[in-house]
Design a protein around this motif. Structure first.
Motif, PDB file in Angstrom:
ATOM      1  N   TYR A  51       0.811  -1.223   0.000  1.00 22.38           N
ATOM      2  CA  TYR A  51       0.000   0.000   0.000  1.00 22.38           C
ATOM      3  C   TYR A  51       0.841   1.268   0.000  1.00 22.38           C
ATOM      4  CZ  TYR A  51       0.775  -0.783   4.993  1.00 22.38           C
ATOM      5  OH  TYR A  51       1.341  -1.030   6.200  1.00 22.38           O
ATOM      6  N   ARG A  58      -4.270   2.284  -1.756  1.00 23.92           N
ATOM      7  CA  ARG A  58      -4.163   2.041  -0.312  1.00 23.92           C
ATOM      8  C   ARG A  58      -5.432   1.379   0.223  1.00 23.92           C
ATOM      9  NH1 ARG A  58      -2.255   7.372  -0.098  1.00 23.92           N
ATOM     10  NH2 ARG A  58      -3.891   8.035   1.339  1.00 23.92           N
ATOM     11  N   ALA A  59      -5.380   1.001   1.495  1.00 25.29           N
ATOM     12  CA  ALA A  59      -6.481   0.247   2.092  1.00 25.29           C
ATOM     13  C   ALA A  59      -7.793   1.030   2.062  1.00 25.29           C
ATOM     14  CB  ALA A  59      -6.112  -0.147   3.518  1.00 25.29           C
ATOM     15  N   PHE A  73       1.541  11.340   3.243  1.00 22.78           N
ATOM     16  CA  PHE A  73       0.068  11.418   3.194  1.00 22.78           C
ATOM     17  C   PHE A  73      -0.512  11.285   4.599  1.00 22.78           C
ATOM     18  CE2 PHE A  73      -0.813   6.882   3.852  1.00 22.78           C
ATOM     19  CZ  PHE A  73       0.373   6.274   3.452  1.00 22.78           C
ATOM     20  N   ASN A  75      -2.322   9.606   7.474  1.00 22.55           N
ATOM     21  CA  ASN A  75      -2.523   8.205   7.841  1.00 22.55           C
ATOM     22  C   ASN A  75      -4.016   7.869   7.725  1.00 22.55           C
ATOM     23  OD1 ASN A  75      -2.747   5.702   9.312  1.00 22.55           O
ATOM     24  ND2 ASN A  75      -0.758   6.165  10.220  1.00 22.55           N
ATOM     25  N   ASP A  76      -4.322   6.827   6.963  1.00 22.93           N
ATOM     26  CA  ASP A  76      -5.728   6.440   6.760  1.00 22.93           C
ATOM     27  C   ASP A  76      -6.343   5.835   8.025  1.00 22.93           C
ATOM     28  OD1 ASP A  76      -5.554   7.148   3.971  1.00 22.93           O
ATOM     29  OD2 ASP A  76      -4.488   5.263   3.635  1.00 22.93           O
ATOM     30  N   TYR A  77      -5.487   5.442   8.946  1.00 25.36           N
ATOM     31  CA  TYR A  77      -5.983   4.873  10.217  1.00 25.36           C
ATOM     32  C   TYR A  77      -5.371   5.661  11.366  1.00 25.36           C
ATOM     33  CZ  TYR A  77      -6.987   1.196   6.900  1.00 25.36           C
ATOM     34  OH  TYR A  77      -7.428   0.511   5.795  1.00 25.36           O
ATOM     35  N   ASN A 153       9.434   2.522  12.743  1.00 23.00           N
ATOM     36  CA  ASN A 153       9.519   1.147  13.250  1.00 23.00           C
ATOM     37  C   ASN A 153      10.052   0.320  12.119  1.00 23.00           C
ATOM     38  OD1 ASN A 153       8.259   1.575  15.751  1.00 23.00           O
ATOM     39  ND2 ASN A 153       6.259   1.511  14.767  1.00 23.00           N
ATOM     40  N   ALA A 160       6.604  -3.208  12.617  1.00 18.54           N
ATOM     41  CA  ALA A 160       6.389  -2.532  11.342  1.00 18.54           C
ATOM     42  C   ALA A 160       5.440  -3.379  10.504  1.00 18.54           C
ATOM     43  CB  ALA A 160       7.701  -2.309  10.602  1.00 18.54           C
ATOM     44  N   SER A 161       4.478  -2.709   9.856  1.00 22.37           N
ATOM     45  CA  SER A 161       3.437  -3.459   9.162  1.00 22.37           C
ATOM     46  C   SER A 161       3.862  -3.809   7.742  1.00 22.37           C
ATOM     47  CB  SER A 161       2.153  -2.621   9.140  1.00 22.37           C
ATOM     48  OG  SER A 161       2.412  -1.362   8.543  1.00 22.37           O
ATOM     49  N   HIS A 166       9.561   3.486   5.308  1.00 19.19           N
ATOM     50  CA  HIS A 166       8.618   4.551   5.659  1.00 19.19           C
ATOM     51  C   HIS A 166       8.710   4.882   7.134  1.00 19.19           C
ATOM     52  CE1 HIS A 166       6.450   0.964   7.043  1.00 19.19           C
ATOM     53  NE2 HIS A 166       5.720   1.756   7.799  1.00 19.19           N
ATOM     54  N   GLN A 168       6.445   7.268  10.421  1.00 23.74           N
ATOM     55  CA  GLN A 168       5.187   7.925  10.780  1.00 23.74           C
ATOM     56  C   GLN A 168       5.478   9.231  11.491  1.00 23.74           C
ATOM     57  OE1 GLN A 168       1.926   5.677  12.395  1.00 23.74           O
ATOM     58  NE2 GLN A 168       3.073   3.773  12.251  1.00 23.74           N
TER      59      GLN A 168
HETATM   60  P1  H2U Z   1       3.842   1.080  10.537  1.00 24.77           P
HETATM   61  O1  H2U Z   1       4.513   0.117   9.619  1.00 24.77           O
HETATM   62  O2  H2U Z   1       4.819   1.755  11.484  1.00 24.77           O
HETATM   63  O3  H2U Z   1       2.652   0.489  11.214  1.00 24.77           O
HETATM   64  O4  H2U Z   1       3.276   2.298   9.630  1.00 24.77           O
HETATM   65  C1  H2U Z   1       2.370   2.122   8.595  1.00 24.77           C
HETATM   66  C2  H2U Z   1       1.216   3.087   8.756  1.00 24.77           C
HETATM   67  O5  H2U Z   1       0.529   3.175   7.518  1.00 24.77           O
HETATM   68  C3  H2U Z   1       0.200   2.631   9.794  1.00 24.77           C
HETATM   69  O6  H2U Z   1       0.086   3.602  10.796  1.00 24.77           O
HETATM   70  C4  H2U Z   1      -0.842   3.343   7.753  1.00 24.77           C
HETATM   71  C5  H2U Z   1      -1.120   2.528   8.993  1.00 24.77           C
HETATM   72  O7  H2U Z   1      -2.196   3.080   9.705  1.00 24.77           O
HETATM   73  N1  H2U Z   1      -1.586   2.893   6.575  1.00 24.77           N
HETATM   74  C6  H2U Z   1      -2.339   3.789   5.838  1.00 24.77           C
HETATM   75  O8  H2U Z   1      -2.421   4.961   6.216  1.00 24.77           O
HETATM   76  N2  H2U Z   1      -2.975   3.381   4.699  1.00 24.77           N
HETATM   77  C7  H2U Z   1      -2.959   2.089   4.261  1.00 24.77           C
HETATM   78  O9  H2U Z   1      -3.499   1.801   3.207  1.00 24.77           O
HETATM   79  C8  H2U Z   1      -2.316   1.038   5.053  1.00 24.77           C
HETATM   80  C9  H2U Z   1      -1.480   1.494   6.219  1.00 24.77           C
END
Ligand code: H2U
Ligand code: ZN
Length: 339
Positions: A51, A58-59, A73, A75-77, A153, A160-161, A166, A168
């Motif tokens: 993403y 993105r999600a 951008f 953060n979508d969450y 992270n 880290a996801s 990247h 934050q």
């Molecule tokens: P981390 O790998 O540190 O979790 O950071 C990834 C961030 O990306 C995470 O906070 C955001 C998640 O909320 N994100 C989006 O904003 N949009 C997406 O489509 C997926 C992840």
């Protein structure tokens, strides 16, 4: 005379006022606990399922631009939203809560899915630093924002996801706990001595040399005397800078270079890529004057003695105080040797 390399002792974290227990004699203890799997997965330069890669969706359904360098951008969450109500509850000072507003951003360091700070050219890390400065200055000017935390992270071990390089940015209305402790200690020191705690600390460390890992014209990376994590380091500008808005082009270049150096030391030590949480502490964004505040970076890597053994903050550390086995001096020596 206290023997810091052999006797158990406590060290004061001059920046937070907290103590860490150091037990150098404990390094030879056997390990039969959890070990981490080592990932040999090859990371592609573009991942259609990522993403953060350019052009991908993105999600939340939004499409990333075909960016060529860096990209930021909302953060979508987001953990913090600008319209959170500013109300509070307080029952006898025992049940206390306050609304917290803020903004969260995501910053992609590179269009390349497979790179890390350690494998990016310094010129490209400088573009990331320039974006950090722009983001900081915009958030700093926002009346909603009282503090800006930039953090990365890296690695699944640190939560880290996604491997795409990247970080934050969380901009909060109030000062988070770590910033409050550091603000307090730096303000106190400045009030008593009319000089900056971290300027004075850096001068001491440069005089001794034993905890310095790497350096350049503008920055020094060292294992702080009070480090808690086995290979924890701190990045300090040589001259007094409170926040990214004061950085000149050459300060930014020096920051980019020291990030490249320290992350390569980590990767060379015993894992590629070496997991960590890192971030920058800078003066609060409350509009006040903070002459005592010295910008710095912290690297907190979880690895203990190999790529598969990590440190846990449990037991005495949760209930009493943090503790470390190998001394900060021997950690610095090992990191220096990995340059
Ligand atoms: P981390 O790998 O540190 O979790 O950071 C990834 C961030 O990306 C995470 O906070 C955001 C998640 O909320 N994100 C989006 O904003 N949009 C997406 O489509 C997926 C992840
Ligand atoms: Zn990607």
């Amino acid at each position: 005379m206290l023997d810091l390399q052999h006797a158990s002792h406590r060290r004061l974290n001059a920046l937070t006022g907290e103590w860490v227990l150091v037990s150098p004699h404990r390094t030879s203890r056997p390990w039969q606990g959890q070990t981490e799997a080592k990932s040999d997965a090859v990371v592609p330069s573009y991942d259609p399922g990522c993403y953060l890669c350019p052009g991908n969706v993105r999600a939340n359904g939004e499409r990333n631009p075909a960016y060529e360098n860096v990209f930021a951008f909302d953060n979508d969450y987001a953990a913090l939203l600008p319209d959170a109500p500013q109300t509070e509850i307080n029952e006898d000072g025992l049940i206390v809560a306050r609304g917290e507003a803020g903004r969260c951003r995501v910053v992609c360091f590179s269009p390349r899915h497979d790179l890390t700070l350690s494998s990016m050219p310094v010129d490209d890390i400088a573009k990331v630093a320039a974006l950090w400065r722009d983001e900081f200055m915009r958030l700093d000017a926002d009346p909603l924002v009282g503090a800006v935390q930039i953090f990365e992270n890296r690695g699944a071990m640190m939560g880290a996801s996604n491997p795409h390089p990247h970080c934050q940015i969380w901009a909060t209305d109030s000062e988070p706990n770590e910033l409050v402790k550091e603000s307090h200690r730096q303000r106190d020191y400045f009030a008593h001595r009319q000089s900056c705690l971290l300027c004075d600390y850096l001068a001491l460390e440069l005089g001794r040399g034993e905890r310095i890992v790497c350096e350049n014209d503008g920055f020094v990376a060292l294992v702080p005397f009070w480090a808690t994590w086995p290979f924890e380091t701190m990045l300090l500008p040589r001259h007094h800078l409170g926040a990214l808005d004061e950085f000149t082009e050459s300060d930014m270049r020096a920051l980019a270079d020291i990030l490249s150096q320290i992350t390569r030391c980590y990767d060379n030590l015993f894992a590629t890529p070496f997991p960590y949480s890192m971030g920058f502490h800078q003066r609060p964004s409350d509009g006040g004057a903070h002459p005592h505040w010295h910008f710095h970076g912290h690297f907190y890597p979880p690895l203990l003695r190999s790529a598969t053994i990590r440190k846990f903050m449990v037991g005495f550390e949760l209930l009493g105080s943090p503790q470390r086995d190998i001394t900060p001096e021997s950690a610095a020596e090992r990191l220096r040797a990995a340059r």
